[in-house]
Design a protein around this motif. Structure first.
Motif, PDB file in Angstrom:
ATOM      1  N   GLY A 272       0.781  -1.235   0.000  1.00 42.97           N
ATOM      2  CA  GLY A 272       0.000   0.000   0.000  1.00 42.97           C
ATOM      3  C   GLY A 272       0.808   1.278   0.000  1.00 42.97           C
ATOM      4  N   LYS A 273       2.143   1.174  -0.030  1.00 43.91           N
ATOM      5  CA  LYS A 273       2.969   2.389  -0.002  1.00 43.91           C
ATOM      6  C   LYS A 273       2.815   3.215  -1.277  1.00 43.91           C
ATOM      7  CE  LYS A 273       6.544   0.533   3.071  1.00 43.91           C
ATOM      8  NZ  LYS A 273       7.964   0.105   3.181  1.00 43.91           N
ATOM      9  N   SER A 274       2.315   2.594  -2.334  1.00 44.22           N
ATOM     10  CA  SER A 274       2.146   3.343  -3.579  1.00 44.22           C
ATOM     11  C   SER A 274       1.057   4.403  -3.453  1.00 44.22           C
ATOM     12  CB  SER A 274       1.811   2.393  -4.733  1.00 44.22           C
ATOM     13  OG  SER A 274       0.576   1.736  -4.514  1.00 44.22           O
ATOM     14  N   VAL A 275       0.096   4.198  -2.543  1.00 42.87           N
ATOM     15  CA  VAL A 275      -0.988   5.177  -2.389  1.00 42.87           C
ATOM     16  C   VAL A 275      -0.471   6.491  -1.805  1.00 42.87           C
ATOM     17  CG1 VAL A 275      -3.166   5.698  -1.229  1.00 42.87           C
ATOM     18  CG2 VAL A 275      -2.831   3.471  -2.309  1.00 42.87           C
ATOM     19  N   PRO A 276       0.235   6.478  -0.656  1.00 43.10           N
ATOM     20  CA  PRO A 276       0.792   7.748  -0.176  1.00 43.10           C
ATOM     21  C   PRO A 276       1.790   8.365  -1.149  1.00 43.10           C
ATOM     22  CG  PRO A 276       1.514   5.911   1.214  1.00 43.10           C
ATOM     23  CD  PRO A 276       0.435   5.398   0.331  1.00 43.10           C
ATOM     24  N   ALA A 277       2.485   7.525  -1.918  1.00 39.32           N
ATOM     25  CA  ALA A 277       3.397   8.059  -2.934  1.00 39.32           C
ATOM     26  C   ALA A 277       2.605   8.817  -3.998  1.00 39.32           C
ATOM     27  CB  ALA A 277       4.200   6.927  -3.569  1.00 39.32           C
ATOM     28  N   ASN A 278       1.484   8.233  -4.414  1.00 37.21           N
ATOM     29  CA  ASN A 278       0.599   8.899  -5.373  1.00 37.21           C
ATOM     30  C   ASN A 278       0.103  10.234  -4.837  1.00 37.21           C
ATOM     31  OD1 ASN A 278      -0.436   8.057  -8.045  1.00 37.21           O
ATOM     32  ND2 ASN A 278      -0.617   6.057  -7.090  1.00 37.21           N
ATOM     33  N   LEU A 279      -0.316  10.233  -3.589  1.00 44.48           N
ATOM     34  CA  LEU A 279      -0.820  11.458  -2.972  1.00 44.48           C
ATOM     35  C   LEU A 279       0.256  12.539  -2.948  1.00 44.48           C
ATOM     36  CD1 LEU A 279      -2.786   9.939   0.051  1.00 44.48           C
ATOM     37  CD2 LEU A 279      -3.778  11.118  -1.910  1.00 44.48           C
ATOM     38  N   ALA A 280       1.463  12.139  -2.577  1.00 43.95           N
ATOM     39  CA  ALA A 280       2.553  13.104  -2.451  1.00 43.95           C
ATOM     40  C   ALA A 280       2.919  13.718  -3.792  1.00 43.95           C
ATOM     41  CB  ALA A 280       3.773  12.431  -1.826  1.00 43.95           C
ATOM     42  N   LEU A 281       3.022  12.891  -4.820  1.00 47.24           N
ATOM     43  CA  LEU A 281       3.433  13.428  -6.120  1.00 47.24           C
ATOM     44  C   LEU A 281       2.330  14.268  -6.757  1.00 47.24           C
ATOM     45  CD1 LEU A 281       2.215  11.673  -8.794  1.00 47.24           C
ATOM     46  CD2 LEU A 281       3.743   9.952  -7.848  1.00 47.24           C
ATOM     47  N   ALA A 282       1.076  13.868  -6.560  1.00 46.26           N
ATOM     48  CA  ALA A 282      -0.029  14.649  -7.124  1.00 46.26           C
ATOM     49  C   ALA A 282      -0.100  16.034  -6.484  1.00 46.26           C
ATOM     50  CB  ALA A 282      -1.348  13.909  -6.934  1.00 46.26           C
ATOM     51  N   GLN A 283       0.041  16.072  -5.170  1.00 43.34           N
ATOM     52  CA  GLN A 283       0.016  17.354  -4.465  1.00 43.34           C
ATOM     53  C   GLN A 283       1.203  18.225  -4.866  1.00 43.34           C
ATOM     54  OE1 GLN A 283       0.583  17.137  -0.186  1.00 43.34           O
ATOM     55  NE2 GLN A 283      -0.585  19.009   0.143  1.00 43.34           N
ATOM     56  N   ASN A 284       2.366  17.603  -4.977  1.00 45.13           N
ATOM     57  CA  ASN A 284       3.565  18.349  -5.352  1.00 45.13           C
ATOM     58  C   ASN A 284       3.443  18.913  -6.765  1.00 45.13           C
ATOM     59  OD1 ASN A 284       6.258  19.214  -4.654  1.00 45.13           O
ATOM     60  ND2 ASN A 284       7.033  17.704  -6.093  1.00 45.13           N
TER      61      ASN A 284
END
Length: 301
Positions: A272-284
Protein backbone atom coordinates in the motif's frame (compact mmCIF):
# COMPACT_ATOMS: atom_id res chain seq x y z
CA UNK A 1 -15.97 21.84 -28.06
CA UNK A 2 -16.75 24.63 -25.63
CA UNK A 3 -16.59 23.58 -21.98
CA UNK A 4 -18.97 24.99 -19.41
CA UNK A 5 -16.94 26.97 -16.89
CA UNK A 6 -17.73 27.09 -13.20
CA UNK A 7 -18.53 30.58 -11.94
CA UNK A 8 -15.22 30.73 -10.09
CA UNK A 9 -13.17 29.71 -13.13
CA UNK A 10 -15.07 32.04 -15.45
CA UNK A 11 -14.50 34.96 -13.09
CA UNK A 12 -10.79 34.17 -12.72
CA UNK A 13 -10.25 33.97 -16.48
CA UNK A 14 -12.20 37.18 -17.08
CA UNK A 15 -9.97 38.92 -14.54
CA UNK A 16 -6.84 37.27 -15.99
CA UNK A 17 -6.05 35.50 -12.74
CA UNK A 18 -4.15 32.17 -12.75
CA UNK A 19 -6.06 28.91 -13.16
CA UNK A 20 -4.75 25.33 -13.00
CA UNK A 21 -6.66 22.51 -14.67
CA UNK A 22 -6.84 19.01 -13.19
CA UNK A 23 -7.92 15.65 -14.59
CA UNK A 24 -10.65 13.73 -12.77
CA UNK A 25 -9.64 10.09 -13.31
CA UNK A 26 -7.28 10.16 -10.33
CA UNK A 27 -10.15 11.26 -8.07
CA UNK A 28 -12.67 8.69 -9.33
CA UNK A 29 -12.92 4.98 -8.52
CA UNK A 30 -10.75 4.45 -11.61
CA UNK A 31 -7.85 6.19 -9.89
CA UNK A 32 -7.03 6.07 -6.20
CA UNK A 33 -9.04 3.90 -3.80
CA UNK A 34 -11.41 5.52 -1.31
CA UNK A 35 -10.75 7.48 0.90
CA UNK A 36 -7.38 8.32 -0.69
CA UNK A 37 -9.12 9.72 -3.77
CA UNK A 38 -10.98 12.28 -1.66
CA UNK A 39 -7.76 13.13 0.13
CA UNK A 40 -6.00 13.64 -3.20
CA UNK A 41 -8.75 15.97 -4.37
CA UNK A 42 -8.60 18.11 -1.24
CA UNK A 43 -4.79 18.23 -1.22
CA UNK A 44 -4.53 19.22 -4.88
CA UNK A 45 -7.21 21.89 -4.57
CA UNK A 46 -5.57 23.28 -1.42
CA UNK A 47 -2.09 23.36 -3.00
CA UNK A 48 -3.40 25.32 -5.97
CA UNK A 49 -5.39 27.76 -3.84
CA UNK A 50 -2.47 28.27 -1.47
CA UNK A 51 -0.47 29.72 -4.37
CA UNK A 52 -3.26 32.15 -5.21
CA UNK A 53 -4.68 30.18 -8.14
CA UNK A 54 -8.10 28.80 -8.97
CA UNK A 55 -8.35 25.02 -9.49
CA UNK A 56 -10.39 23.76 -12.44
CA UNK A 57 -11.26 20.07 -12.35
CA UNK A 58 -12.17 18.77 -15.80
CA UNK A 59 -14.94 16.22 -16.31
CA UNK A 60 -17.99 15.30 -18.34
CA UNK A 61 -21.02 15.43 -16.05
CA UNK A 62 -24.51 14.58 -17.31
CA UNK A 63 -23.21 14.87 -20.86
CA UNK A 64 -21.74 18.34 -20.33
CA UNK A 65 -18.03 19.11 -20.68
CA UNK A 66 -16.97 20.93 -17.54
CA UNK A 67 -13.97 23.07 -16.66
CA UNK A 68 -14.23 23.68 -12.94
CA UNK A 69 -16.76 22.06 -10.64
CA UNK A 70 -18.44 23.29 -7.49
CA UNK A 71 -17.77 21.78 -4.07
CA UNK A 72 -21.33 20.44 -4.05
CA UNK A 73 -20.38 18.22 -7.00
CA UNK A 74 -17.27 16.69 -5.47
CA UNK A 75 -19.08 13.51 -4.51
CA UNK A 76 -19.99 12.99 -8.15
CA UNK A 77 -16.36 12.75 -9.22
CA UNK A 78 -15.30 10.55 -6.30
CA UNK A 79 -17.51 7.68 -7.37
CA UNK A 80 -18.11 5.37 -10.30
CA UNK A 81 -17.01 6.69 -13.66
CA UNK A 82 -16.30 5.91 -17.28
CA UNK A 83 -12.87 6.94 -18.47
CA UNK A 84 -12.80 9.72 -21.06
CA UNK A 85 -9.78 10.26 -23.29
CA UNK A 86 -9.82 13.08 -25.82
CA UNK A 87 -11.34 10.85 -28.50
CA UNK A 88 -14.22 9.94 -26.16
CA UNK A 89 -15.37 13.46 -25.28
CA UNK A 90 -17.81 13.75 -28.18
CA UNK A 91 -19.27 10.32 -27.40
CA UNK A 92 -19.68 11.16 -23.71
CA UNK A 93 -21.55 14.33 -24.65
CA UNK A 94 -23.74 12.74 -27.33
CA UNK A 95 -24.66 9.80 -25.09
CA UNK A 96 -25.01 11.99 -21.99
CA UNK A 97 -22.71 9.99 -19.73
CA UNK A 98 -23.41 10.50 -16.04
CA UNK A 99 -19.76 11.02 -15.20
CA UNK A 100 -16.86 10.81 -17.59
CA UNK A 101 -13.53 10.93 -15.74
CA UNK A 102 -10.98 12.77 -17.84
CA UNK A 103 -7.57 11.37 -18.67
CA UNK A 104 -4.56 13.55 -19.47
CA UNK A 105 -5.47 13.86 -23.15
CA UNK A 106 -9.05 14.90 -22.43
CA UNK A 107 -8.08 17.28 -19.64
CA UNK A 108 -5.46 19.03 -21.78
CA UNK A 109 -7.97 19.43 -24.62
CA UNK A 110 -10.65 20.81 -22.29
CA UNK A 111 -8.20 23.16 -20.57
CA UNK A 112 -7.03 24.60 -23.87
CA UNK A 113 -10.59 24.99 -25.16
CA UNK A 114 -11.47 26.95 -22.04
CA UNK A 115 -8.41 29.20 -22.13
CA UNK A 116 -6.42 27.56 -19.32
CA UNK A 117 -2.70 27.15 -20.04
CA UNK A 118 -1.50 25.01 -17.11
CA UNK A 119 -2.54 21.47 -16.22
CA UNK A 120 -1.40 19.25 -13.35
CA UNK A 121 -1.57 15.47 -13.25
CA UNK A 122 0.16 12.57 -11.53
CA UNK A 123 1.95 10.94 -14.44
CA UNK A 124 1.42 10.89 -18.18
CA UNK A 125 1.04 7.93 -20.49
CA UNK A 126 3.66 7.24 -23.11
CA UNK A 127 5.04 4.79 -25.61
CA UNK A 128 4.36 1.26 -24.37
CA UNK A 129 6.97 -1.45 -24.41
CA UNK A 130 6.57 -3.50 -27.57
CA UNK A 131 4.94 -0.59 -29.40
CA UNK A 132 6.91 -1.48 -32.52
CA UNK A 133 4.58 -4.49 -32.74
CA UNK A 134 1.38 -3.25 -31.08
CA UNK A 135 1.48 0.43 -32.04
CA UNK A 136 0.41 1.23 -28.48
CA UNK A 137 1.20 4.89 -27.85
CA UNK A 138 -0.81 6.93 -25.36
CA UNK A 139 -3.05 9.68 -26.70
CA UNK A 140 -1.59 11.87 -23.96
CA UNK A 141 1.48 12.55 -26.10
CA UNK A 142 -0.38 13.92 -29.11
CA UNK A 143 -2.63 16.01 -26.86
CA UNK A 144 0.39 17.60 -25.20
CA UNK A 145 1.82 18.25 -28.67
CA UNK A 146 -1.32 19.85 -30.09
CA UNK A 147 -2.56 22.16 -27.33
CA UNK A 148 -0.78 25.24 -25.89
CA UNK A 149 -0.76 23.95 -22.32
CA UNK A 150 2.03 23.30 -19.82
CA UNK A 151 1.50 19.77 -18.49
CA UNK A 152 3.06 19.23 -15.07
CA UNK A 153 3.67 15.59 -14.16
CA UNK A 154 6.00 13.25 -12.29
CA UNK A 155 7.25 11.98 -15.63
CA UNK A 156 5.67 8.86 -17.09
CA UNK A 157 4.84 5.49 -15.56
CA UNK A 158 7.94 3.33 -15.16
CA UNK A 159 6.44 0.35 -16.99
CA UNK A 160 6.40 2.33 -20.24
CA UNK A 161 9.21 2.53 -22.78
CA UNK A 162 10.67 5.74 -21.41
CA UNK A 163 13.52 6.22 -23.93
CA UNK A 164 11.05 5.92 -26.81
CA UNK A 165 8.61 8.21 -25.02
CA UNK A 166 11.26 10.93 -24.90
CA UNK A 167 12.19 10.27 -28.53
CA UNK A 168 8.52 10.63 -29.47
CA UNK A 169 8.34 14.01 -27.74
CA UNK A 170 11.40 15.13 -29.67
CA UNK A 171 9.81 14.02 -32.94
CA UNK A 172 6.57 15.91 -32.31
CA UNK A 173 8.37 19.03 -31.10
CA UNK A 174 7.40 19.12 -27.42
CA UNK A 175 9.90 20.77 -25.06
CA UNK A 176 10.55 18.43 -22.11
CA UNK A 177 11.74 20.18 -18.97
CA UNK A 178 13.07 18.97 -15.63
CA UNK A 179 12.01 20.96 -12.57
CA UNK A 180 15.25 21.57 -10.63
CA UNK A 181 16.28 18.08 -11.71
CA UNK A 182 18.51 16.53 -14.40
CA UNK A 183 16.81 13.16 -14.87
CA UNK A 184 13.49 12.11 -16.37
CA UNK A 185 11.30 10.98 -13.44
CA UNK A 186 9.60 7.59 -13.52
CA UNK A 187 6.51 8.40 -11.44
CA UNK A 188 7.22 6.53 -8.19
CA UNK A 189 10.98 7.11 -8.48
CA UNK A 190 12.83 10.37 -8.95
CA UNK A 191 15.01 9.17 -11.80
CA UNK A 192 14.64 6.76 -14.69
CA UNK A 193 18.35 7.07 -15.41
CA UNK A 194 17.55 9.02 -18.59
CA UNK A 195 18.90 12.55 -18.84
CA UNK A 196 16.25 15.23 -19.22
CA UNK A 197 16.68 17.45 -22.31
CA UNK A 198 16.41 20.75 -20.41
CA UNK A 199 16.59 21.66 -16.73
CA UNK A 200 14.71 24.68 -15.35
CA UNK A 201 15.13 26.27 -11.95
CA UNK A 202 11.91 28.23 -11.60
CA UNK A 203 8.43 29.04 -12.84
CA UNK A 204 9.46 32.20 -14.68
CA UNK A 205 11.69 30.12 -16.96
CA UNK A 206 8.81 27.80 -17.78
CA UNK A 207 6.52 30.74 -18.57
CA UNK A 208 9.11 32.22 -20.94
CA UNK A 209 9.63 28.86 -22.66
CA UNK A 210 5.88 28.56 -23.27
CA UNK A 211 5.79 32.11 -24.62
CA UNK A 212 8.76 31.63 -26.96
CA UNK A 213 8.18 28.19 -28.47
CA UNK A 214 8.29 28.11 -32.27
CA UNK A 215 4.98 26.28 -32.65
CA UNK A 216 2.29 28.38 -30.93
CA UNK A 217 -0.15 25.49 -30.58
CA UNK A 218 2.34 23.05 -29.07
CA UNK A 219 2.43 22.37 -25.35
CA UNK A 220 5.27 21.93 -22.91
CA UNK A 221 5.94 18.99 -20.59
CA UNK A 222 7.32 19.96 -17.18
CA UNK A 223 8.49 16.93 -15.23
CA UNK A 224 8.68 17.15 -11.44
CA UNK A 225 10.28 14.32 -9.44
CA UNK A 226 8.32 12.78 -6.61
CA UNK A 227 9.36 14.24 -3.21
CA UNK A 228 12.35 12.36 -1.80
CA UNK A 229 10.52 11.20 1.31
CA UNK A 230 7.75 9.60 -0.75
CA UNK A 231 9.92 7.82 -3.33
CA UNK A 232 9.55 4.04 -3.58
CA UNK A 233 12.50 1.67 -3.62
CA UNK A 234 13.66 1.48 -7.23
CA UNK A 235 15.20 -2.00 -7.02
CA UNK A 236 12.08 -3.59 -5.60
CA UNK A 237 9.91 -1.66 -8.03
CA UNK A 238 11.88 -2.93 -11.03
CA UNK A 239 11.28 -6.51 -9.93
CA UNK A 240 7.56 -5.91 -9.41
CA UNK A 241 7.23 -4.22 -12.80
CA UNK A 242 9.00 -7.03 -14.62
CA UNK A 243 6.70 -9.63 -13.07
CA UNK A 244 3.57 -7.55 -13.64
CA UNK A 245 4.40 -6.95 -17.30
CA UNK A 246 5.11 -10.65 -17.78
CA UNK A 247 1.75 -11.50 -16.22
CA UNK A 248 0.08 -8.87 -18.41
CA UNK A 249 1.50 -10.47 -21.51
CA UNK A 250 0.52 -13.96 -20.39
CA UNK A 251 -3.05 -12.81 -19.70
CA UNK A 252 -3.31 -11.04 -23.05
CA UNK A 253 -3.92 -7.66 -21.44
CA UNK A 254 -3.33 -4.83 -23.88
CA UNK A 255 -3.86 -1.10 -24.31
CA UNK A 256 -5.82 0.73 -21.64
CA UNK A 257 -5.97 -2.37 -19.46
CA UNK A 258 -2.22 -2.41 -18.80
CA UNK A 259 -2.03 0.65 -16.55
CA UNK A 260 -4.63 -0.34 -13.92
CA UNK A 261 -3.31 -3.92 -13.87
CA UNK A 262 0.30 -2.90 -13.29
CA UNK A 263 -0.54 -0.17 -10.77
CA UNK A 264 -2.66 -2.67 -8.87
CA UNK A 265 0.26 -5.07 -8.69
CA UNK A 266 2.53 -2.29 -7.46
CA UNK A 267 0.05 -1.46 -4.71
CA UNK A 268 -0.04 -5.08 -3.57
CA UNK A 269 3.72 -5.55 -3.70
CA UNK A 270 4.49 -2.36 -1.76
CA UNK A 271 1.96 -3.06 1.01
CA UNK A 272 0.00 0.00 0.00
CA UNK A 273 2.97 2.39 0.00
CA UNK A 274 2.15 3.34 -3.58
CA UNK A 275 -0.99 5.18 -2.39
CA UNK A 276 0.79 7.75 -0.18
CA UNK A 277 3.40 8.06 -2.93
CA UNK A 278 0.60 8.90 -5.37
CA UNK A 279 -0.82 11.46 -2.97
CA UNK A 280 2.55 13.10 -2.45
CA UNK A 281 3.43 13.43 -6.12
CA UNK A 282 -0.03 14.65 -7.12
CA UNK A 283 0.02 17.35 -4.46
CA UNK A 284 3.57 18.35 -5.35
CA UNK A 285 2.71 18.60 -9.04
CA UNK A 286 -0.31 20.77 -8.24
CA UNK A 287 1.91 23.04 -6.14
CA UNK A 288 4.46 23.48 -8.94
CA UNK A 289 1.74 23.92 -11.57
CA UNK A 290 0.27 26.76 -9.53
CA UNK A 291 3.64 28.51 -9.44
CA UNK A 292 3.86 28.20 -13.22
CA UNK A 293 0.32 29.55 -13.68
CA UNK A 294 1.18 32.58 -11.55
CA UNK A 295 4.35 33.18 -13.58
CA UNK A 296 2.46 32.96 -16.88
CA UNK A 297 -0.09 35.50 -15.67
CA UNK A 298 2.71 37.77 -14.50
CA UNK A 299 4.42 37.53 -17.90
CA UNK A 300 1.17 38.18 -19.77
CA UNK A 301 0.51 41.31 -17.74
Amino acid sequence: MTPVLSNEVAEALAQRRPVVALESTIFSHLGLPSPANAQALQQCLAAIRHAGCVPAVTAVIDGVVRLGIDESEHQRILGAARKVAERDIAVAVAQRWDFGATTVSAAVAIAASGGVSVFATGGIGGVHRGSEITGDISADLDAIAHYPVVTVSAGAKAFLDLPRTLEYFETIGVPVLGWQHDWFPAFYTRSSGIKIPHRVEGADEVAKILANRSRPNTGVLLTVPIPIEAELDATNLDHVLAQALSDCDAAGIRGAGVTPFVLGRIGQATDGKSVPANLALAQNNARVAAQVAVAICRLDH
